[in-house]
Design a protein around this motif. Sequence first.
Motif, short mmCIF file in Angstrom:
data_model
loop_
_atom_site.label_atom_id
_atom_site.label_comp_id
_atom_site.label_asym_id
_atom_site.label_seq_id
_atom_site.Cartn_x
_atom_site.Cartn_y
_atom_site.Cartn_z
N SER A 285 0.83 -1.21 0.00
CA SER A 285 0.00 0.00 0.00
C SER A 285 0.86 1.26 0.00
CB SER A 285 -0.89 0.03 1.24
OG SER A 285 -1.73 -1.09 1.27
N ARG A 286 0.30 2.31 -0.57
CA ARG A 286 0.91 3.63 -0.49
C ARG A 286 -0.01 4.49 0.37
NH1 ARG A 286 4.38 5.57 -5.40
NH2 ARG A 286 5.24 3.58 -6.03
N VAL A 287 0.60 5.18 1.33
CA VAL A 287 -0.19 6.01 2.23
C VAL A 287 0.45 7.39 2.35
CG1 VAL A 287 -1.04 4.04 3.56
CG2 VAL A 287 1.03 5.19 4.29
N GLY A 288 -0.38 8.37 2.68
CA GLY A 288 0.11 9.71 2.98
C GLY A 288 0.20 9.87 4.48
N LEU A 289 1.31 10.43 4.96
CA LEU A 289 1.51 10.62 6.39
C LEU A 289 2.01 12.04 6.64
CD1 LEU A 289 1.57 9.09 9.15
CD2 LEU A 289 4.00 8.75 8.75
N SER A 290 1.35 12.74 7.55
CA SER A 290 1.76 14.11 7.86
C SER A 290 3.14 14.13 8.50
CB SER A 290 0.74 14.77 8.80
OG SER A 290 0.84 14.20 10.10
#
Length: 102
Positions: free
Chosen positions: A66-71
């Motif tokens: 999976s590809r995720v966005g993380l702050s």
Amino acid sequence: MAIVQVPPDQIYSTTLADIQPGQYVCKDVHAAGQDAVRLKRLGVCQGRTIELVGRGDPMILKIGTSRVGLSRQLAKLVLVDPASVSPLNPESAPASLPASAL
């Protein structure tokens, strides 16, 4: 001038927010409450291989398939080691040693 001794297990560790693109192994997560839950649900936990794909805010990580966005705010709570030197990553063991020997 005082000399500060850094434990050997912390020599390579840095936060996820400060790394360059590449593969890393999560060494520790210093989060509590909702932040800890959010990171765990994304798959950010000790021993997990994480690849930084894109810098910015949010950072783009590849965790598993999976590809995720993380702050960046959450990324500052995650300590990582380069995958090639981490004792938590059995894949980084020399070819002559079986992963079970670690």
